[in-house]
Design an enzyme around this catalytic site. Structure first.
Site, PDB file in Angstrom:
ATOM      1  CE  LYS A 105      -4.000  -1.758   1.558  1.00  0.00           C
ATOM      2  NZ  LYS A 105      -5.589  -1.787   2.183  1.00  0.00           N
ATOM      3  CE  LYS A 131      -6.270  -8.507  -0.760  1.00  0.00           C
ATOM      4  NZ  LYS A 131      -7.206  -7.979   0.594  1.00  0.00           N
ATOM      5  CE  LYS A 176     -14.013  -2.251   1.542  1.00  0.00           C
ATOM      6  NZ  LYS A 176     -12.352  -3.026   2.143  1.00  0.00           N
TER       7      LYS A 176
HETATM    8  N1  AQP Z   1     -10.005 -11.006  -1.964  1.00  0.00           N
HETATM    9  C1  AQP Z   1      -9.977 -11.692  -1.615  1.00  0.00           C
HETATM   10  N2  AQP Z   1     -10.437 -12.956  -0.852  1.00  0.00           N
HETATM   11  C2  AQP Z   1     -11.042 -13.429   0.406  1.00  0.00           C
HETATM   12  N3  AQP Z   1     -11.266 -12.274   1.977  1.00  0.00           N
HETATM   13  C3  AQP Z   1     -11.013 -11.075   1.863  1.00  0.00           C
HETATM   14  N4  AQP Z   1     -11.338 -10.118   2.117  1.00  0.00           N
HETATM   15  C4  AQP Z   1     -10.048  -9.050   1.610  1.00  0.00           C
HETATM   16  N5  AQP Z   1      -9.885  -9.288   0.183  1.00  0.00           N
HETATM   17  C5  AQP Z   1     -10.195 -10.651   0.281  1.00  0.00           C
HETATM   18  C6  AQP Z   1     -10.755 -10.347   4.027  1.00  0.00           C
HETATM   19  O1  AQP Z   1     -12.081  -9.487   3.760  1.00  0.00           O
HETATM   20  C7  AQP Z   1     -11.994  -8.288   4.637  1.00  0.00           C
HETATM   21  C8  AQP Z   1     -12.256  -6.886   4.818  1.00  0.00           C
HETATM   22  O2  AQP Z   1     -11.407  -5.981   4.128  1.00  0.00           O
HETATM   23  P1  AQP Z   1     -11.072  -5.123   4.327  1.00  0.00           P
HETATM   24  O3  AQP Z   1     -12.135  -4.161   4.243  1.00  0.00           O
HETATM   25  O4  AQP Z   1     -10.126  -4.580   5.502  1.00  0.00           O
HETATM   26  O5  AQP Z   1      -9.795  -4.258   3.550  1.00  0.00           O
HETATM   27  P2  AQP Z   1      -8.621  -5.180   2.614  1.00  0.00           P
HETATM   28  O6  AQP Z   1      -8.513  -6.326   3.679  1.00  0.00           O
HETATM   29  O7  AQP Z   1      -7.860  -4.625   2.712  1.00  0.00           O
HETATM   30  O8  AQP Z   1      -9.660  -5.955   1.232  1.00  0.00           O
HETATM   31  P3  AQP Z   1      -9.532  -5.168   0.165  1.00  0.00           P
HETATM   32  O9  AQP Z   1     -10.994  -5.418  -0.770  1.00  0.00           O
HETATM   33  O10 AQP Z   1      -8.416  -5.225  -1.107  1.00  0.00           O
HETATM   34  O11 AQP Z   1      -9.358  -3.661   0.284  1.00  0.00           O
HETATM   35  P4  AQP Z   1      -8.851  -2.328   0.220  1.00  0.00           P
HETATM   36  O12 AQP Z   1      -8.992  -2.055  -1.404  1.00  0.00           O
HETATM   37  O13 AQP Z   1      -9.302  -1.118   1.144  1.00  0.00           O
HETATM   38  O14 AQP Z   1      -7.258  -2.134   0.532  1.00  0.00           O
HETATM   39  C9  AQP Z   1     -11.023  -8.657   5.619  1.00  0.00           C
HETATM   40  O15 AQP Z   1     -11.197  -9.782   6.866  1.00  0.00           O
HETATM   41  C10 AQP Z   1     -10.032  -9.236   4.670  1.00  0.00           C
HETATM   42  O16 AQP Z   1      -9.186 -10.494   4.945  1.00  0.00           O
END
Ligand code: AQP
Length: 326
Positions: free
Chosen positions: A113, A193, A196
């Protein structure tokens, strides 16, 4: 015997996708039956990357609504916005004084990030705030996807350090991940992965995507140049990801799906995945549309009130133990 406590959070950084749902949220819902469940829209975490205040404000409500639409039930779970419970930040400060920089330097999510967001203190200390989120409720278990394993390890380490230094206070929280779906991959890059913040919207299927959009996204999913539908996460990462998704949405085993689709060709297989996901997401969309923003706001305010009371009870104990009691 009283129920064990489960805590988890989600950032309001954008639209929730099926990776978030399959990796974490469906467990949030299932655990409501057997645990004392506490779920949080972790909006302070969302300020650790560049953001627009109006967008963040809107996304908080959207995220809360989506959580309710997938089945997080405010009459069974405590649900609130992290920023409305200042004890999270207070505990984070105390834990920060016990966190070796070496542990934060190892965090892969920070490295990824920081490349885009810059090397900021908030992003660097994000895992400490996450540890505080979990520990301020003395949670025993944390349902999250695979990508949070390193952060959970730090949380366990901080709980142990605190207990050793100040006396037994915090449970050592366990990570709960689903057997299948703990890491759903991007449809456009099956080695990364689903996320978002992915710049390519075709990589993620959003919970509120229309049926047409879902079909288009699955049809354009990147696969290998072969023809056979089979499970091999290294050589056939794209197809394996789709098999995982289809298996979860149909409740059938991957072996049974491979038997059925081995020679069907990628086109019909992708259509079957899209159809299953469209069916699976339909009730979420209906539930979402039936929710009223103002009522959701009221529910979140009540949740924050209860969460503050609970967190304050725990923090009073922590303050006394660390020498900051009244
Ligand atoms: N690709 C994924 N597969 C399974 N689980 C996932 N999680 C995120 N991506 C996947 C799980 O979703 C929960 C919430 O995630 P978060 O909002 O804390 O952010 P993150 O893990 O950083 O997910 P994103 O979607 O990739 O968001 P951004 O882009 O904002 O960083 C967590 O339990 C996570 O493990």
């Amino acid at each position: 015997m009283s129920k064990q406590t489960v805590f988890s959070g989600i950032q309001p950084t954008g639209d929730i996708h099926i990776g978030n749902y399959l990796g974490a949220l469906r467990n949030w819902v299932a655990l409501q039956d057997d645990y004392d469940t506490i779920y949080c829209v972790v909006d302070m975490h969302a300020t650790t990357v560049p953001y627009d205040p109006k967008e963040l404000h809107d996304n908080r409500v959207l995220t809360a609504k989506l959580l309710m639409a997938v089945g997080v039930d405010p009459s069974r779970s405590l649900l609130y916005f992290q920023s409305q419970v200042p004890q999270h930040a207070e505990l984070s400060w105390i834990l920060g004084s016990m966190t070796p920089l070496g542990a934060l330097n190892r965090m892969t999510q920070y490295k990824e990030k920081a490349e885009k967001a810059g090397q900021m203190l908030g992003l660097y200390s994000y895992p400490v705030l996450m540890a505080a989120d979990i520990m301020v409720h003395k949670a025993h278990a944390v349902p999250v996807g695979d990508d949070q394993t390193q952060h959970l390890e730090l949380t366990r380490d901080l709980a142990e350090r605190f207990n050793n230094r100040f006396g037994d206070t915090f449970p050592i929280p366990e990570q709960i991940t689903p057997k299948r779906g703990a890491r759903i991959m991007s449809l456009q890059d099956p080695t990364a992965k689903m996320s978002k913040s992915d710049a390519d919207p075709r990589g993620s299927v959003l919970l509120l995507d229309s049926a047409d959009t879902i079909v288009k996204k699955f049809k354009s999913a990147v696969t290998d140049s072969g023809r056979e539908v089979s499970y091999d996460q290294e050589k056939k990462a794209g197809i394996s990801n789709l098999l995982d998704i289809l298996s979860i949405y149909t409740g059938r085993t991957v072996d049974a799906l491979v038997d059925e689709y081995a020679d069907a060709g990628y086109g019909p297989f992708k259509q079957a995945v899209a159809d299953a996901v469209v069916d699976g997401l339909a009730p979420i969309r209906t539930a979402y549309n039936s929710l009223d923003d103002e009522e959701v706001g009221r529910i979140m305010s009540r949740g924050a009130l209860d969460a503050r009371t609970r967190a304050e009870h725990e923090m009073a104990d922590v303050r006394t133990k660390v020498g900051l009691g009244g």
